[in-house]
Scaffold this active site. Structure first.
Site, PDB file in Angstrom:
ATOM      1  N   LEU A  26     -10.173  -2.877  -5.023  1.00 35.90           N
ATOM      2  CA  LEU A  26      -9.038  -2.554  -4.014  1.00 35.90           C
ATOM      3  C   LEU A  26      -7.555  -2.944  -4.800  1.00 35.90           C
ATOM      4  O   LEU A  26      -6.668  -2.402  -4.226  1.00 35.90           O
ATOM      5  CB  LEU A  26      -8.885  -3.734  -2.925  1.00 35.90           C
ATOM      6  CG  LEU A  26     -10.233  -3.746  -2.167  1.00 35.90           C
ATOM      7  CD1 LEU A  26      -9.906  -4.758  -0.906  1.00 35.90           C
ATOM      8  CD2 LEU A  26     -10.165  -2.465  -1.167  1.00 35.90           C
ATOM      9  N   ASN A  30      -5.193  -3.506 -11.405  1.00 39.92           N
ATOM     10  CA  ASN A  30      -5.970  -4.533 -11.752  1.00 39.92           C
ATOM     11  C   ASN A  30      -7.387  -3.944 -12.384  1.00 39.92           C
ATOM     12  O   ASN A  30      -8.046  -3.624 -11.715  1.00 39.92           O
ATOM     13  CB  ASN A  30      -6.297  -5.586 -10.767  1.00 39.92           C
ATOM     14  CG  ASN A  30      -7.330  -6.362 -10.828  1.00 39.92           C
ATOM     15  OD1 ASN A  30      -8.106  -6.583 -11.740  1.00 39.92           O
ATOM     16  ND2 ASN A  30      -7.270  -7.612 -10.049  1.00 39.92           N
ATOM     17  N   HIS A 132      -4.933  -5.825   1.144  1.00 43.02           N
ATOM     18  CA  HIS A 132      -5.905  -6.850   1.471  1.00 43.02           C
ATOM     19  C   HIS A 132      -5.421  -8.163   0.962  1.00 43.02           C
ATOM     20  O   HIS A 132      -6.022  -9.348   1.505  1.00 43.02           O
ATOM     21  CB  HIS A 132      -7.073  -6.690   0.614  1.00 43.02           C
ATOM     22  CG  HIS A 132      -6.990  -6.629  -1.036  1.00 43.02           C
ATOM     23  ND1 HIS A 132      -6.212  -5.730  -1.569  1.00 43.02           N
ATOM     24  CD2 HIS A 132      -7.367  -7.740  -1.828  1.00 43.02           C
ATOM     25  CE1 HIS A 132      -6.303  -6.241  -2.938  1.00 43.02           C
ATOM     26  NE2 HIS A 132      -6.960  -7.182  -2.968  1.00 43.02           N
ATOM     27  N   GLU A 167       4.349 -12.499  -5.349  1.00 40.46           N
ATOM     28  CA  GLU A 167       2.971 -12.870  -5.655  1.00 40.46           C
ATOM     29  C   GLU A 167       2.892 -14.356  -6.067  1.00 40.46           C
ATOM     30  O   GLU A 167       1.729 -14.600  -6.479  1.00 40.46           O
ATOM     31  CB  GLU A 167       2.485 -11.991  -6.691  1.00 40.46           C
ATOM     32  CG  GLU A 167       2.766 -10.530  -6.148  1.00 40.46           C
ATOM     33  CD  GLU A 167       1.513 -10.000  -5.588  1.00 40.46           C
ATOM     34  OE1 GLU A 167       0.317 -10.337  -5.991  1.00 40.46           O
ATOM     35  OE2 GLU A 167       1.612  -8.893  -4.880  1.00 40.46           O
ATOM     36  N   HIS A 235      -0.029  -9.606 -13.115  1.00 36.06           N
ATOM     37  CA  HIS A 235       0.878 -10.464 -12.958  1.00 36.06           C
ATOM     38  C   HIS A 235       1.357 -11.359 -14.236  1.00 36.06           C
ATOM     39  O   HIS A 235       0.470 -11.160 -15.100  1.00 36.06           O
ATOM     40  CB  HIS A 235       0.267 -11.711 -12.254  1.00 36.06           C
ATOM     41  CG  HIS A 235      -0.282 -11.447 -10.825  1.00 36.06           C
ATOM     42  ND1 HIS A 235      -1.460 -11.634 -10.288  1.00 36.06           N
ATOM     43  CD2 HIS A 235       0.473 -10.919  -9.985  1.00 36.06           C
ATOM     44  CE1 HIS A 235      -1.313 -11.338  -8.942  1.00 36.06           C
ATOM     45  NE2 HIS A 235      -0.246 -10.817  -8.723  1.00 36.06           N
ATOM     46  N   CYS A 352      -5.840 -18.195 -12.341  1.00 37.52           N
ATOM     47  CA  CYS A 352      -5.645 -17.635 -10.820  1.00 37.52           C
ATOM     48  C   CYS A 352      -6.198 -18.337  -9.676  1.00 37.52           C
ATOM     49  O   CYS A 352      -5.679 -18.302  -8.776  1.00 37.52           O
ATOM     50  CB  CYS A 352      -6.385 -16.138 -10.896  1.00 37.52           C
ATOM     51  SG  CYS A 352      -5.790 -14.909 -12.106  1.00 37.52           S
TER      52      CYS A 352
HETATM   53  O1  SUG Z   1      -4.513  -9.586  -6.455  1.00 36.91           O
HETATM   54  N1  SUG Z   1      -7.796  -9.537  -7.439  1.00 36.91           N
HETATM   55  C1  SUG Z   1      -6.796 -10.137  -7.451  1.00 36.91           C
HETATM   56  C2  SUG Z   1      -6.782 -10.879  -8.540  1.00 36.91           C
HETATM   57  C3  SUG Z   1      -5.557 -12.028  -8.693  1.00 36.91           C
HETATM   58  C4  SUG Z   1      -5.460 -12.599  -9.780  1.00 36.91           C
HETATM   59  N2  SUG Z   1      -4.453 -13.635  -9.628  1.00 36.91           N
HETATM   60  C5  SUG Z   1      -3.581 -14.051 -10.625  1.00 36.91           C
HETATM   61  N3  SUG Z   1      -3.460 -13.393 -11.681  1.00 36.91           N
HETATM   62  N4  SUG Z   1      -3.084 -15.065 -10.500  1.00 36.91           N
HETATM   63  C6  SUG Z   1      -5.577  -9.284  -7.392  1.00 36.91           C
HETATM   64  O2  SUG Z   1      -5.396  -8.147  -7.874  1.00 36.91           O
HETATM   65  C7  SUG Z   1      -9.696  -7.738  -6.208  1.00 36.91           C
HETATM   66  C8  SUG Z   1     -10.010  -7.550  -4.642  1.00 36.91           C
HETATM   67  C9  SUG Z   1     -10.943  -6.159  -4.856  1.00 36.91           C
HETATM   68  O3  SUG Z   1     -10.990  -5.303  -5.574  1.00 36.91           O
HETATM   69  O4  SUG Z   1     -12.159  -6.346  -4.064  1.00 36.91           O
HETATM   70  C10 SUG Z   1      -8.387  -8.568  -6.176  1.00 36.91           C
HETATM   71  O5  SUG Z   1      -7.614  -8.676  -5.167  1.00 36.91           O
END
Ligand code: SUG
Length: 421
Positions: A26, A30, A132, A167, A235, A352
């Site tokens: 999602l 990332n 999400h 964030e 981030h 995280c």
């Molecule tokens: O927001 N992953 C989160 C990871 C958050 C990491 N947090 C920090 N760096 N502090 C994001 O990208 C993946 C969900 C998915 O693909 O199903 C997700 O939301």
């Protein structure tokens, strides 16, 4: 200001991995989330990995808190989207996301010594960039209002309004002599316009600083390196982390690296920078292994420890750098790998998974504080109730929804937190 408040300690509130933990790909920008999209996930193993990390830190530091999974699937969201058979799977999956596990994105926290009214201020992150995640903050706030409901010591705000993406603590660092002393708060934002979204807007950071009543002379606003965002550092905490007087950072973390150090040093002259050069660890390898998504923590006997993902030990360049660093006798004295692979596969490392709150633990609702026996009890609830695995094709099924809802309810009951039901 008077001397440091010795009752104030850093308490890490880890997010318990929710029973709907899944890989839906999602999060644009990332890399781990995108590359694992469609994989089968293991919620029970994921939650137990997180709990083991918490147990280790409880034993090492004496304090550990946690925050609960949010209600999923979010039927209000599926209704707002009028989800039907033809709706893209990713919209449906958004309502099932267990992303609240990454509590570094739950809120920004300014400890009491930094604020005008002497309270610890928390602002839930609006997380507006990703659907999400944007659904999280009202439920997160509900939980923070309970955990930090002691209004003599805490102030919990509403999220800053859209369209300024916020964030939370993932883009915020605090420099101080000791946790109980007044600190300098460093806000890192991204400039929009690149290949991937810049999820932290400068105006969101500035609004949070104002809401918290911070002294403008003790705030630093720094731009993240656009090349780091393009490489997958969605981030700041993927490329830099601070603890007390130490900043541990990749050499390519900030748009103007030397300018960033100078700005921090102007506000906080005791700054000590531990910089990892690109020649030792490339930006890509830093992001793949999450070396900087580490918990940099003060050890009870002095010195600092770096709690890193296991993936760091498996990387020749990262581990060689860690060994050299330890031999050099700098401020970081120990490197502790932990296994959080289920979270890592969605782009969430040890840092995280936790929200740092500098506070007197006696002022926090004790139901959110971990003890050894509570950890045993939680492990039992997770083993008995969390799904063993989730195949993304099952997202949306009634059977899976019932087991996810029942699992969360069992944990709330066990923790006597049914008001979050
Ligand atoms: O927001 N992953 C989160 C990871 C958050 C990491 N947090 C920090 N760096 N502090 C994001 O990208 C993946 C969900 C998915 O693909 O199903 C997700 O939301």
């Amino acid at each position: 200001m008077s001397g440091p408040d010795t009752k104030l300690v850093e308490v890490n509130f880890d997010g318990i991995v929710g029973p709907s933990h899944n890989y839906a790909g999602l999060s644009l920008g990332n890399i781990a989330s995108a590359s694992h999209g469609g994989d089968v996930s293991y919620p029970r193993a994921a939650a137990l990995q997180g709990l083991e990390k918490m147990r280790g830190n409880l034993a090492r530091f004496g304090h550990q808190g946690f925050l609960l999974p949010l209600p999923r699937p979010n039927t209000a969201l599926t209704q707002q989207l009028a989800v039907d058979e033809g709706t893209p799977r990713q919209l449906l999956a958004a309502a099932w996301s267990a992303s609240s596990m990454w509590t570094a994105n739950a809120a920004t926290v300014s400890p009491a010594p930094d604020t005008a009214d002497g309270k610890c201020h928390l602002t839930p992150a609006n997380l507006v960039t990703m659907l999400h995640r944007a659904q999280e903050w009202p439920d997160t706030k509900r939980m923070l209002d309970i955990a930090f409901g002691n209004s003599a010591h805490f102030a919990v705000h509403d999220a800053v309004p859209p369209s300024f993406g916020d964030e939370g603590a993932a883009n915020h660092m605090r420099l101080c002599e000791g946790h109980g002393s007044n600190g300098v708060e460093v806000f890192v934002y991204g400039r929009p316009g690149g290949k991937f979204p810049a999820r932290q807007h400068e105006q969101a950071s500035r609004a949070v600083a104002r809401l918290h009543g911070l002294n403008p002379d003790a705030c630093v606003f720094i731009e993240q390196n656009p090349a780091a965002i393009e490489a997958g550092a969605f981030h700041n905490d993927v490329v830099a982390v601070a603890n007390e007087h130490v900043l541990f950072t990749h050499a390519e973390a900030f748009a103007d690296q030397q300018g960033a150090y100078e700005a921090m040093r102007a506000a906080f002259p005791a700054l000590e920078v531990v910089e990892v050069p690109s020649s030792a660890v490339s930006l890509a390898e830093a992001i793949r292994t999450y070396l900087f998504n580490a918990q940099l923590v003060t050890q009870p006997g002095g010195g600092m420890a770096l709690i890193v993902p296991e993936e760091c030990r498996e990387s020749a360049s990262v581990w060689a750098w860690c060994e050299d660093m330890l031999a050099s006798n700098g401020p970081i004295r120990e490197v502790i790998p932990v296994d959080v692979r289920q979270s890592m596969a969605n782009g969430g490392g040890p840092a995280c998974l936790r929200l740092r709150v500098v506070c007197d633990p006696a002022t926090v609702d004790p139901r959110f504080l971990l003890t050894e026996s509570k950890a045993d009890m939680m492990a039992g609830v997770i083993e008995a109730n969390w799904p063993g695995q989730v195949d993304p094709v099952d997202i949306g099924s009634e059977t899976l929804a019932s087991s996810v809802i029942a699992a969360r309810a069992a944990l709330l009951t066990a923790l006597e937190l049914t008001e979050l039901g």
